[in-house]
Write a protein that holds these residues in place. Structure first.
Motif, PDB file in Angstrom:
ATOM      1  N   GLU A  94     -12.707  16.412 -85.417  1.00  0.00           N
ATOM      2  CA  GLU A  94     -13.806  15.539 -85.020  1.00  0.00           C
ATOM      3  C   GLU A  94     -14.618  16.174 -83.899  1.00  0.00           C
ATOM      4  OE1 GLU A  94     -14.896  12.746 -86.226  1.00  0.00           O
ATOM      5  OE2 GLU A  94     -13.361  12.580 -87.789  1.00  0.00           O
ATOM      6  N   LEU A  95     -15.936  16.104 -84.030  1.00  0.00           N
ATOM      7  CA  LEU A  95     -16.818  16.695 -83.026  1.00  0.00           C
ATOM      8  C   LEU A  95     -16.601  16.055 -81.661  1.00  0.00           C
ATOM      9  CD1 LEU A  95     -19.074  18.703 -82.463  1.00  0.00           C
ATOM     10  CD2 LEU A  95     -20.728  16.937 -83.083  1.00  0.00           C
ATOM     11  N   GLY A  96     -16.237  14.775 -81.638  1.00  0.00           N
ATOM     12  CA  GLY A  96     -16.051  14.083 -80.361  1.00  0.00           C
ATOM     13  C   GLY A  96     -14.668  14.225 -79.775  1.00  0.00           C
ATOM     14  N   SER A  97     -13.838  15.080 -80.371  1.00  0.00           N
ATOM     15  CA  SER A  97     -12.461  15.186 -79.888  1.00  0.00           C
ATOM     16  C   SER A  97     -12.349  15.953 -78.578  1.00  0.00           C
ATOM     17  CB  SER A  97     -11.573  15.839 -80.955  1.00  0.00           C
ATOM     18  OG  SER A  97     -12.050  17.140 -81.271  1.00  0.00           O
ATOM     19  N   MET A  98     -13.369  16.677 -78.212  1.00  0.00           N
ATOM     20  CA  MET A  98     -13.389  17.329 -76.900  1.00  0.00           C
ATOM     21  C   MET A  98     -14.833  17.669 -76.539  1.00  0.00           C
ATOM     22  SD  MET A  98     -11.649  21.058 -77.584  1.00  0.00           S
ATOM     23  CE  MET A  98     -12.477  22.352 -78.504  1.00  0.00           C
ATOM     24  N   PRO A  99     -15.113  18.039 -75.293  1.00  0.00           N
ATOM     25  CA  PRO A  99     -16.496  18.287 -74.868  1.00  0.00           C
ATOM     26  C   PRO A  99     -17.170  19.375 -75.707  1.00  0.00           C
ATOM     27  CG  PRO A  99     -15.066  18.098 -72.959  1.00  0.00           C
ATOM     28  CD  PRO A  99     -14.168  18.100 -74.160  1.00  0.00           C
ATOM     29  N   PRO A 100     -18.461  19.230 -75.980  1.00  0.00           N
ATOM     30  CA  PRO A 100     -19.181  20.221 -76.790  1.00  0.00           C
ATOM     31  C   PRO A 100     -19.099  21.639 -76.237  1.00  0.00           C
ATOM     32  CG  PRO A 100     -20.504  18.234 -76.511  1.00  0.00           C
ATOM     33  CD  PRO A 100     -19.315  18.078 -75.622  1.00  0.00           C
TER      34      PRO A 100
END
Length: 669
Positions: A474-480
């Motif tokens: 998931e893209l939101g699983s850690m900071p970009p």
């Protein structure tokens, strides 16, 4: 104002720089013609270009024809500097391809025309040097139709070719032969025009056909052929008219967000990077703050626009123009300025360099200065790919050929006062995945010393597809920023596979991700030693990726060129065995009048050996051309290349070099 960006392309010595000089003189930009031989042309501004009489870096001049600003880009003709041509192709609205009326179609002419046709770039062909002894414009026009493209149409005839009195006379509209040529060519590309002719051939008047010629030329369906002489000026006025009549003229929008692309870098006398930017939209003004490259913001501190053969300071630059922008910091070739451009920006049109060599300073104490100097030269030509092996500190560069090596040597001496030599030139190989592999390291689980979880899976990609990075989490699983750190490190690490060569055409998927959020003591102080940073991901990613590559397996492949060789009939029996000894594999051998045309494949590392042997074998009559075609697995023991980074295939040494330094750095913050 309307604009048209035109590139001048040619095989070396076809006269394109002299033609640029003549164009500037004819439109009144300069009062006196410069000379390539004397080193006084406007576009060959480097001292080395003037000394050698060749173009090494692309150059821009600008002039006005009617209500159209013409930005003319003079490019190198020598194949060793094809990277300069590469960088300007995406900026162009059209091209003038220069062919010598004496030598005719040459190897680089064919390479360039194949690329221009593939890109569908509108192209005018200018047969130059009609005043030279031995000039045969009619033969060259036939050669163009046979060897470049049949979709060509001469627009005039040459009287007294091969003499200083050579004149170029356009065909009159009433010339029946010319109108028949136009009709036959244009109706082959336009069904509506053909139907119009079938209904009533009288409707295809000279005016109607001229309009159709302009329309099809702007769509790169046909290529008008003009002729003249850069030295005497014959035919040049007709070429100037064709630039705006037969090439696409743009009326770019100056409204909306500013957008441009950096295609060239120079350094000012004070050492500042100056960016050549082609503006595609909007307006850039002095002191504007703009996005540059990947997420940086820079303030424009100076603007120079091209005007009447030189540059002038300006308060703003609008869409369609080419400008020199100051203040963009560590900008690189290919960086967007302002809004990101739409469409692909990293497309390659020519093969990458196939050779490399080690640069050796004359004094060992100059090694640090040499690396810094080569790094600056790499700003102007990124494809030289400067790299330094950490143990022996040897510095390597990539090259297209031996002439480029001489240029690098001279630039280092003239600009930086560094005397250097070179080791033997070797051929560049690549690595390609032979299977799929995966690896993962989890935060807080031995032996992972970094505060990051990274899992990667690698699989072979489509040939020519490059490196593709995908997220399987998931893209939101850690900071970009952490995802960005992983992707950038993946691409950097793939520059050196298990054998030390660049890994090509791979798909890398991030399968696991994890981090520790910012930690604080009970009294609220931020605890850096327990908080993940982008550095954790940058240092862990090479270990995980290399483990995945080793499990997938890679094979080393060499570059193979497709060649075309034309030799006299009586020497074919002598040439073929030599080609075989040099690993050149003929595929077809066809009789062509008094000659044979041999086509086949040859390893890139053997191309120069073939070129050296042919003149003596063929009385200097051989015509040889080659271009990159494909990669093939290396036979026998795969060659390796020394690494220039900390080697992630040796975990212990890698951690000694990277982890300790990183831990020390973390503790100091």
């Amino acid at each position: 104002m309307k604009t048209v960006n035109v590139g001048i392309l040619a095989h070396v010595d076809a006269g394109k720089t002299s033609l640029t000089e003549r164009l500037l003189h004819t439109v009144g930009v300069i009062d006196e013609l410069g000379s390539v031989d004397d080193g006084t042309t406007r576009t060959d501004s480097m001292a080395l270009e003037r000394q050698r009489g060749i173009t090494i870096r692309s150059a821009v001049v600008s002039f006005v024809v009617g209500d159209v600003t013409v930005n003319l880009i003079d490019t190198p003709g020598h194949p060793d500097f094809i990277a300069e041509v590469e960088r300007v192709l995406g900026l162009l609205d059209g091209v003038v391809l220069v062919v010598s009326a004496v030598e005719g179609v040459q190897a680089q002419t064919r390479v360039l025309m194949r690329t221009l046709r593939r890109l569908r770039l509108p192209t005018l062909i200018f047969v130059n040097k009609v005043d030279r002894a031995g000039a045969d414009p009619d033969r060259v026009r036939r050669d163009i139709a046979a060897r470049l493209t049949p979709a060509v149409v001469p627009t005039g005839t040459v009287h007294a070719p091969g003499t200083t009195d050579a004149r170029c006379v356009p065909y009159p509209d009433g010339d029946p032969d010319f109108l028949r040529q136009l009709r036959d060519l244009l109706t082959a590309h336009d069904d509506a025009l053909l139907a119009e002719y079938v209904r009533d051939e009288r409707r295809l008047t000279a005016e109607r056909l001229r309009a159709a010629l302009a329309a099809q030329a702007r769509r790169a369906l046909v290529h008008p052929v003009l002729a003249g002489s850069a030295i005497t000026g014959a035919g040049v006025a007709d070429l100037i008219g064709a630039l705006t009549e037969l090439l696409p003229v743009r009326q770019p929008s100056v409204d909306g967000p500013a957008a441009g692309t950096v295609f060239k870098i120079e350094r000012s006398p004070a050492g500042e990077r100056v960016a050549y930017v082609r503006m595609s939209a909007g307006t850039v003004r002095l002191r504007d703050r703009l996005p540059v490259g990947a997420g940086r913001i820079a303030t424009v501190t100076g603007i120079e626009v091209f005007d009447r053969g030189g540059t002038v300071r300006a308060e703003a630059v609008t869409a369609g123009r080419i400008a020199l922008l100051h203040g963009l910091g560590d900008v690189r070739i290919g960086d967007p300025v302002g809004a990101a451009p739409t469409g692909p920006t990293d497309a390659r049109h020519f093969a990458p360099p196939s050779l490399e060599t080690v640069v050796v300073p004359a004094r060992a104490a100059d090694r640090g200065a040499l690396h810094a100097a080569l790094s600056q030269l790499a700003e102007e030509d990124p494809l030289i790919n400067v790299r330094q092996e950490p143990t022996r500190r040897e510095i390597s560069v990539s090259l297209y050929g031996e002439v480029q090596k001489e240029v690098v040597q001279t630039l280092l001496a003239d600009r930086y006062g560094l005397a250097v030599g070179f080791r033997e030139t070797t051929t560049v190989c690549v690595e390609r995945l032979t299977g799929a592999g995966a690896a993962v390291e989890v935060i807080g689980v031995a032996p992972n010393p970094f505060l990051a979880t990274v899992g990667l899976r690698v699989i072979p990609g489509a040939a020519g597809g490059g490196v593709r990075f995908r997220l399987g989490v998931e893209l939101g699983s850690m900071p970009p920023a952490f995802f960005t750190a992983v992707e950038e490190t993946v691409r950097e690490t793939l520059r050196q596979g298990p054998y030390g060569w660049q890994v090509v055409d791979a798909v890398v998927t991030m399968t696991h991700a994890g981090y520790w959020a910012r930690q604080s003591h009970s009294h609220g102080t931020f605890d850096k030693s327990m908080s993940s940073t982008a550095g954790d991901f940058r240092n862990l990613t090479p270990l995980v990726l290399m483990a995945a590559l080793l499990r997938a397996g890679t094979r080393v492949e060499e570059l193979v060129h497709r060649f075309r060789l034309e030799v006299p009939t009586d020497v074919l029996g002598v040439v073929l065995p030599v080609l075989a000894r040099l690993d050149a594999l003929p595929r077809t051998t066809v009789s062509h009048g008094p000659s044979y045309v041999v086509e086949g494949h040859v390893p890139a590392g053997r191309v120069h050996a073939v070129e050296r042997r042919l003149p003596a074998l063929t009385r200097g009559e051989a015509i040889f051309e080659s271009t990159f075609d494909h990669h093939r697995p290396v036979r026998g023991e795969p060659p390796t290349r020394a690494r220039w980074d900390h080697d992630p295939t040796d975990r212990r040494e890698y951690l000694l070099a990277v982890a300790r330094r990183f831990t020390a750095h973390r503790g100091k913050r």
